[in-house]
Design an enzyme around this catalytic site. Structure first.
Site, short mmCIF file in Angstrom:
data_model
loop_
_atom_site.label_atom_id
_atom_site.label_comp_id
_atom_site.label_asym_id
_atom_site.label_seq_id
_atom_site.Cartn_x
_atom_site.Cartn_y
_atom_site.Cartn_z
N ASP A 36 0.21 -6.62 -9.50
CA ASP A 36 -0.55 -6.68 -8.26
C ASP A 36 -1.25 -5.32 -8.11
O ASP A 36 -0.84 -4.34 -8.74
CB ASP A 36 0.38 -6.94 -7.08
CG ASP A 36 -0.37 -6.99 -5.75
OD1 ASP A 36 -1.40 -7.67 -5.68
OD2 ASP A 36 0.08 -6.30 -4.82
N ASP A 84 3.87 -11.12 -2.83
CA ASP A 84 4.18 -11.09 -4.26
C ASP A 84 5.50 -11.77 -4.58
O ASP A 84 5.78 -12.01 -5.76
CB ASP A 84 4.25 -9.63 -4.75
CG ASP A 84 2.91 -8.92 -4.65
OD1 ASP A 84 1.88 -9.59 -4.88
OD2 ASP A 84 2.90 -7.72 -4.34
N ASP A 139 4.70 -5.33 -4.86
CA ASP A 139 5.51 -4.70 -3.81
C ASP A 139 5.34 -5.35 -2.45
O ASP A 139 5.98 -4.92 -1.50
CB ASP A 139 5.17 -3.21 -3.70
CG ASP A 139 3.90 -2.96 -2.89
OD1 ASP A 139 2.98 -3.81 -2.95
OD2 ASP A 139 3.82 -1.93 -2.21
#
Length: 791
Positions: A308, A511, A507
């Site tokens: 991400d 996610d 994080d």
């Protein structure tokens, strides 16, 4: 029961070893019958323990090879080989003790997180300081943390403090944090009592999340360990067939017992778990919590890494990128000082960005009064007698549309920045542009991952394509997929998992599904555990993503050592079994030999606890201190660099005023250039020493280019104001303005590029938790900068 469960391996070892040793002493003294009964007692002790272990395995319906130990011990008693039986008992107890000690050492770092969980906090109220349960703390509470106390919740320092962060990061050196810095719960106040503004409740703070992670850690067996268990079960029929054949050929049960004695597969049953658990311990020591052996093995097998963007490849929190003043004059230092002073008491995430930026530039902040939040608009308060407002443009500017406002909005749209507007005494003073910068260690981390065996890297983000592509190019990923919602990320992970083992790094709450779907989910929890941490298999408790590459090296080394221990131990055991079957190895000698094989296999496995090859750069204490001092100088020059663009933006052909250009030139020559020369003399050699190569050639080249462009600007300004030749200056033409802008924009671009080079190539090498230098500790070659930034 828990007391006995923790200590029975020690009792088993001491009892069996004592009986074996007592028998040896009795033999030396000529008391052979006493020695025989002592060894029989040791054999019986081992038989009872093996029977209990076998019964429990049958009750759990789990495979076990303890039946071999039971047969070997019973056989030793049957054929009157008590010494061999005593040796088997000692062999079993030694393996159990080594496994117990390795497990205890491997889980030590994780247990510390639970044992040091804060229970209470001291809250400051109008009535004084009261001690309350940590669950009662809410964001906005003012807390006092005494010397030696554990920080109870995540918060923001209201004054400078010294912290011991070793429980979370493994870094033993105390860390000096300045006012406005974010502090995680679980760290220890290593200095005098400090004031803290709570920014999260206890349930959402770092320690609460990490405790939940600890409860999940080591909950499952590693695939290699489970495979070892199944493979060990093949040993049972093989051993029985070989022992039966030996008995049939020799016509005596003695050879069968000899085969059973050397057949106990302790290397397979103990060595593999010891190596895997040792790997968990090594990973925890560098700030990477791996939730069990299964996760460690999956991490070792990973080939495709998916990231991400926000908080993973970027810092995940806004930082001040530039200041735009309403009047177009100066660098906005006064506006930043007033705004940061007001934001000191705000728990809003954007407040830390302004406070940190002001302190990083050496500004002295004042404590605000009469602070109150205007819901939906922003914050208002009094700073040094001035009424300061921070918030939305509509609240600060009203219905007006001045040119500087259009410039701010255009720049924010192009750069993807957030904006915070400021007014002083009812008059708009300017705006702050906040960006989520790329982590300085991210490009190096990508290179380290490739050297660790990762074959493909993919950036997955919900951000727009142009921003994602820019980040992907800078850090060096193989593919970029933008505009992805959680469902899109799941689809990509499933597609990638069809061809290779995947690792997903994120994080955020969004996610969590992707982390759960990947072969290995890795969450960053350095600033607090979230839903992503709960769904992940691996959690980074340090704010350095390059630790992940080292964790992969540790995982692969642990798996390799486990395989080496098993192959060595079982190979030697099989050779000993064949030797015993043909009559070359009697039971007593076989027992001694098998003990040596077991110890050798477990010793091989324990190598996983020793330091192995990592990507960590070794730096001396003096070099670390120098790097942090230069980093503080570097931060102080950021305002000067941003002023270059501001001055260029405000240049017009109508009645051109050279005063802002001349003021900027003075700052460049007396602040920026001395800093770059200090970098040339101190930082560049430091980096070359750390990396062992001439790694700073490009940074040295940009140093030269900055000085060259500043020299060109000096000559052009001298020509335009007439100081170059002593005659009256000619009228300034539109071409002169174009040339000034060209030099300024070029200089700005070179400085921005050079700053990125230094952050990635130099400052990213420095341990993140090393003690930073406060601006007041800067050397004397920057006095002008300090005077100007504090005026």
């Amino acid at each position: 029961m828990s007391w006995w469960r923790d200590r029975w391996p020690t009792v088993f070892f001491l009892g069996s070893a004592g009986l074996l040793g007592g028998g040896a002493v009795a033999t030396l003294l000529g008391a052979d019958e006493t020695a025989r009964w002592l060894w029989i007692a040791a054999t019986a002790f081992g038989l009872v323990v093996s029977l209990v272990s076998t019964a429990r395995a049958v009750q759990r319906r789990s495979p076990t090879v303890d039946i071999i130990a039971v047969l070997a011990l019973a056989g030793a008693l049957w054929v009157d080989e008590p010494f061999a039986g005593a040796m088997i008992a000692v062999m079993l107890s030694t393996g159990q003790l080594l496994e117990s000690r390795a497990a205890a050492r491997a889980s030590r770092e994780l247990r510390l997180l639970v044992e040091r969980t804060p229970r209470t906090a001291r809250r400051v109220t109008s009535e004084g300081v009261t001690e309350v349960p940590v669950e009662d703390v809410v964001p906005g509470d003012h807390l006092v943390v005494g010397s030696g106390e554990v920080v109870p919740v995540d918060g923001r320092l209201e004054a400078a403090g010294t912290l011991d962060e070793s429980a979370l990061t493994g870094e033993a050196r105390p860390v000096e944090r300045t006012a406005g810095d974010d502090v995680r719960s679980g760290v220890v106040n290593a200095g005098p009592p400090m004031d803290l503004l709570a920014t999260a409740p206890a349930a959402e703070s770092t320690y609460a999340g990490l405790v939940r992670l600890v409860e999940q850690a080591q909950a499952s067996s590693a695939p290699f360990v489970r495979t070892a268990d199944r493979f060990a079960m093949l040993f049972v029929p093989l051993t029985l067939v070989l022992a039966g054949a030996a008995w049939a050929v020799a016509g005596s049960p003695l050879r069968a017992v000899a085969v059973l004695v050397v057949a106990t597969p302790c290397p397979l049953l103990l060595a593999a778990p010891v190596a895997i658990m040792s790997g968990l311990s090594r990973a925890a020591r560098i700030g990477v919590v791996v939730k069990g052996g299964a996760a460690l093995e999956a991490l070792a097998a990973g080939q495709v890494m998916l990231f991400d963007k926000t908080g993973t490849l970027t810092r995940g929190r806004p930082e001040l990128a530039s200041v735009v003043t309403a009047g177009g004059e100066g660098d906005g230092t006064d506006a930043l000082r007033l705004a940061a002073s007001l934001d000191q008491v705000s728990p809003h995430p954007l407040a830390s960005a302004l406070v940190s930026a002001a302190l990083g530039r050496g500004l002295e902040l004042s404590m605000p009064t009469d602070v109150h939040e205007v819901h939906g608009y922003g914050l208002e308060g009094v700073v040094d007698g001035h009424v300061v407002r921070l918030g939305k443009a509509s609240w600060i500017v009203g219905n007006a549309r001045p040119p500087w406002l259009q410039r701010v909005r255009r720049r924010a749209a192009l750069d993807g920045s957030l904006t915070v507007f400021v007014a002083v005494d009812g008059v708009a003073a300017g705006a702050f542009l906040l960006e989520d910068p790329i982590r300085s260690d991210a490009p190096r981390m990508l290179a380290m991952l490739r050297s660790s065996g990762i074959t493909r890297t993919v950036l997955l983000t919900g951000d727009r394509a142009d921003v994602a592509e820019a980040v992907g190019r800078i850090v060096g990923v193989d593919a970029v997929l933008a505009d992805c919602d959680p469902a899109d990320k799941l689809a990509v992970i499933r597609a990638e998992s069809g061809t290779a083992r995947t690792i997903m790094v994120g994080d955020g709450v969004n996610d969590a599904p992707a982390l759960a779907a990947a072969g290995v989910g890795v969450a960053l929890a350095a600033r607090g555990a979230t839903a992503s941490s709960e769904a992940a298999d691996v959690v980074l408790t340090v704010d350095r993503v390059d630790a992940l590459a080292d964790a992969i090296l540790i995982a692969r080394r642990s798996r390799r050592i486990a395989l080496e221990a098993v192959v060595t131990g079982m190979g030697l055991s099989f050779v000993a079994m064949v030797a015993a079957a043909v009559g070359l190895l009697p039971p007593a000698a076989g027992a001694v030999l098998q003990e040596g094989i077991d110890v050798l296999a477990i010793a091989i496995a324990l190598r996983a606890l020793l330091p192995g090859r990592l990507h960590t750069i070794a730096m001396s204490e003096a070099d670390v201190a120098t790097a942090h001092r230069l980093r503080a100088e570097h931060d102080l020059t950021l305002g000067t660099v941003e002023q270059i663009r501001s001055v260029a933006d405000d240049l017009t052909g109508d009645d051109l005023d050279l005063a802002p250009v001349a003021s900027l030139l003075d700052r460049l020559e007396h602040q920026l250039i001395p800093h770059e020369r200090a970098d040339e003399d101190l930082l560049m050699p430091l980096v070359d020493r750390a990396l062992g190569t001439d790694a700073t050639a490009t940074m040295r080249r940009t140093h030269a280019e900055i000085e060259h462009q500043v020299g060109r600007l000096r000559r052009l300004v001298a020509e335009l104001d007439g100081t170059a030749g002593g005659s009256a200056p000619p009228p300034i033409s539109p071409e002169d303005v174009v040339e000034l802008r060209r030099i300024l924009y070029g200089l700005y671009a070179v400085c921005r590029l050079h700053n990125s080079q230094e952050e990635e190539g130099a400052f990213a090498l420095v341990p993140a938790t090393a003690t930073p230098q406060h601006p007041s500790h800067l050397p004397a070659h920057l006095p002008a900068m300090r005077r100007r930034t504090r005026s």
